[in-house]
Design a protein around this motif. Structure first.
Motif, PDB file in Angstrom:
ATOM      1  N   THR A 118       0.976  -1.136  -0.048  1.00 58.87           N
ATOM      2  CA  THR A 118      -0.073   0.038  -0.078  1.00 58.87           C
ATOM      3  C   THR A 118       0.764   1.123   0.083  1.00 58.87           C
ATOM      4  O   THR A 118       1.827   1.111   0.492  1.00 58.87           O
ATOM      5  N   ASP A 119       0.342   2.312  -0.709  1.00 58.06           N
ATOM      6  CA  ASP A 119       1.089   3.516  -0.520  1.00 58.06           C
ATOM      7  C   ASP A 119       0.060   4.562  -1.139  1.00 58.06           C
ATOM      8  O   ASP A 119      -1.154   4.313  -1.618  1.00 58.06           O
ATOM      9  N   CYS A 120       0.099   6.023  -1.015  1.00 56.58           N
ATOM     10  CA  CYS A 120      -0.860   6.785  -1.238  1.00 56.58           C
ATOM     11  C   CYS A 120      -0.414   7.443  -2.680  1.00 56.58           C
ATOM     12  O   CYS A 120      -1.474   8.337  -3.098  1.00 56.58           O
ATOM     13  N   ALA A 135       2.433   7.522  -8.577  1.00 60.33           N
ATOM     14  CA  ALA A 135       3.687   7.424  -9.150  1.00 60.33           C
ATOM     15  C   ALA A 135       4.388   6.121  -8.357  1.00 60.33           C
ATOM     16  O   ALA A 135       5.096   5.303  -9.129  1.00 60.33           O
ATOM     17  N   VAL A 136       4.375   6.165  -7.010  1.00 58.71           N
ATOM     18  CA  VAL A 136       5.085   5.214  -6.335  1.00 58.71           C
ATOM     19  C   VAL A 136       4.342   3.905  -6.606  1.00 58.71           C
ATOM     20  O   VAL A 136       5.180   2.735  -6.991  1.00 58.71           O
ATOM     21  N   LEU A 137       2.985   3.630  -7.004  1.00 59.89           N
ATOM     22  CA  LEU A 137       2.380   2.255  -7.054  1.00 59.89           C
ATOM     23  C   LEU A 137       2.678   1.928  -8.443  1.00 59.89           C
ATOM     24  O   LEU A 137       2.549   0.705  -8.736  1.00 59.89           O
ATOM     25  N   ASN A 138       2.931   3.012  -9.333  1.00 55.18           N
ATOM     26  CA  ASN A 138       3.272   2.461 -10.918  1.00 55.18           C
ATOM     27  C   ASN A 138       4.474   2.017 -10.923  1.00 55.18           C
ATOM     28  O   ASN A 138       4.808   0.824 -11.508  1.00 55.18           O
ATOM     29  N   THR A 139       5.567   2.519 -10.137  1.00 52.05           N
ATOM     30  CA  THR A 139       6.878   2.002 -10.068  1.00 52.05           C
ATOM     31  C   THR A 139       6.961   0.439  -9.279  1.00 52.05           C
ATOM     32  O   THR A 139       7.486  -0.396  -9.689  1.00 52.05           O
ATOM     33  N   LEU A 140       6.010   0.356  -8.304  1.00 52.24           N
ATOM     34  CA  LEU A 140       6.016  -0.769  -7.630  1.00 52.24           C
ATOM     35  C   LEU A 140       5.414  -1.981  -8.413  1.00 52.24           C
ATOM     36  O   LEU A 140       5.892  -3.095  -8.589  1.00 52.24           O
ATOM     37  N   VAL A 175      -1.941  -4.790  -4.821  1.00 44.75           N
ATOM     38  CA  VAL A 175      -1.314  -3.416  -4.618  1.00 44.75           C
ATOM     39  C   VAL A 175      -2.717  -2.477  -4.534  1.00 44.75           C
ATOM     40  O   VAL A 175      -3.682  -2.469  -5.313  1.00 44.75           O
ATOM     41  N   VAL A 176      -2.486  -1.885  -3.322  1.00 48.93           N
ATOM     42  CA  VAL A 176      -3.736  -0.944  -2.673  1.00 48.93           C
ATOM     43  C   VAL A 176      -3.300   0.440  -2.964  1.00 48.93           C
ATOM     44  O   VAL A 176      -2.372   0.762  -1.862  1.00 48.93           O
ATOM     45  N   GLN A 177      -4.054   1.367  -3.188  1.00 53.00           N
ATOM     46  CA  GLN A 177      -3.597   2.947  -2.768  1.00 53.00           C
ATOM     47  C   GLN A 177      -4.560   3.109  -1.699  1.00 53.00           C
ATOM     48  O   GLN A 177      -5.748   3.125  -1.363  1.00 53.00           O
ATOM     49  N   ASP A 186      -6.995   8.904   5.742  1.00 53.83           N
ATOM     50  CA  ASP A 186      -8.247   9.013   5.083  1.00 53.83           C
ATOM     51  C   ASP A 186      -9.237   7.843   5.671  1.00 53.83           C
ATOM     52  O   ASP A 186      -9.001   6.750   5.483  1.00 53.83           O
ATOM     53  N   ILE A 187     -10.182   8.413   6.577  1.00 54.72           N
ATOM     54  CA  ILE A 187     -11.081   7.496   7.226  1.00 54.72           C
ATOM     55  C   ILE A 187     -11.922   6.510   5.989  1.00 54.72           C
ATOM     56  O   ILE A 187     -11.882   5.167   6.400  1.00 54.72           O
ATOM     57  N   GLU A 188     -12.203   7.022   5.003  1.00 52.75           N
ATOM     58  CA  GLU A 188     -12.954   6.292   3.924  1.00 52.75           C
ATOM     59  C   GLU A 188     -11.832   4.972   3.555  1.00 52.75           C
ATOM     60  O   GLU A 188     -12.443   3.996   3.349  1.00 52.75           O
ATOM     61  N   ASP A 189     -10.774   5.324   3.554  1.00 52.33           N
ATOM     62  CA  ASP A 189      -9.602   4.317   2.898  1.00 52.33           C
ATOM     63  C   ASP A 189      -9.618   3.345   3.731  1.00 52.33           C
ATOM     64  O   ASP A 189      -9.508   1.977   3.671  1.00 52.33           O
ATOM     65  N   LEU A 190      -9.566   3.706   5.315  1.00 51.65           N
ATOM     66  CA  LEU A 190      -9.430   2.579   6.297  1.00 51.65           C
ATOM     67  C   LEU A 190     -10.729   1.707   6.471  1.00 51.65           C
ATOM     68  O   LEU A 190     -10.334   0.615   7.080  1.00 51.65           O
ATOM     69  N   LYS A 191     -11.954   2.025   5.746  1.00 52.92           N
ATOM     70  CA  LYS A 191     -13.175   1.168   5.814  1.00 52.92           C
ATOM     71  C   LYS A 191     -12.947  -0.353   5.254  1.00 52.92           C
ATOM     72  O   LYS A 191     -13.537  -1.065   5.282  1.00 52.92           O
TER      73      LYS A 191
END
Length: 234
Positions: free
Chosen positions: A161-163, A166-171, A190-192, A197-202
């Motif tokens: 996971t990363d926010c 560009a990092v996720l594309n390289t990953l 692979v998860v953004q 962000d509380i919504e992401d934590l759901k």
């Protein structure tokens, strides 16, 4: 003494503004970096003595300068991580595409940090902790730690996971490279994910991780409570 620093600051400003900036100039970017560092250091002394703080714009200009270096990559590095349990090399060589700049494309996640290498080594020494576990990694960056864990530690599932996009594309590129040569011993995703962000934590309401990994991060008790993981390793 203050007048002395002011004189130095004035000279630095004159030199910095008079340096040629065209792409055909033989003046190297490291000279600009050198003068910017001196400018920041001298300015800091003047600001501290006057009870003020240095404006953020000067730091932002320095970051902009090092981001524009033509040699920031991306390049490929090859990591061979030793397994200290049996003194044998683990699953061969891990290839990582990364930048040579600490800050690139507005993020620090495009280069492998020493903390990431340390986390990789920790995983290899503690394979039993990861085995058959659902693991998520916060701020996975280039993916060195996670790829090493997927190849050698046999978790049941691993989330990178990363926010930053560009990092996720390289990953994803690094995962593809290493899957060509190695067998991943678990399923992965692979998860953004944005930590604040509380919504992401759901997404963890119905599926909670057994182990949360993070390299070089400070984790508060509230974060641990929200993720509700059994174990957190930073």
């Amino acid at each position: 003494m203050i007048n002395y620093y002011k004189a130095i600051l004035a000279v630095l400003l004159i030199v910095l503004t008079s340096l040629p900036r065209s792409s055909n100039s033989t003046m190297k970017s490291n000279f600009f970096e050198f003068f910017m560092i001196l400018l920041i250091l001298v300015s800091n002394v003047l600001m501290e003595n006057s009870g003020n703080e240095l404006c953020d714009e000067l730091y932002l200009k320095y970051v902009e300068l090092i981001q524009n270096e033509s040699n920031e990559g991306p390049f490929y590095k090859h990591y061979v991580l030793g397994n200290n349990i049996n003194n044998e090399l683990t699953e061969s060589v891990i290839t990582i595409q990364e930048s040579t700049s600490i800050v690139s494309q507005g993020t620090t996640g495009l280069c492998t940090w020493q903390a990431g290498i340390a986390l990789s080594c920790w995983c290899l020494k503690n394979q039993d902790i990861l085995k058959d576990k659902f693991v998520i990694e916060l701020g996975c960056g280039t993916g060195l730690s996670g790829i090493s864990a997927c190849l050698n530690c046999s978790p049941s599932e691993y989330w990178f996971t990363d926010c930053h996009s560009a990092v996720l594309n390289t990953l994803k590129h690094n995962l593809q490279i290493n899957e060509t040569h190695h067998k991943f011993n678990c399923k992965y995703d692979v998860v953004q994910l944005s930590w604040n962000d509380i919504e992401d934590l759901k997404m963890f309401e119905n599926k909670k991780p057994d182990l949360v990994l993070a390299a070089g991060n400070l984790i508060t008790k509230s974060c641990i409570h929200m993720n509700n993981a059994n174990n957190v390793v930073t």
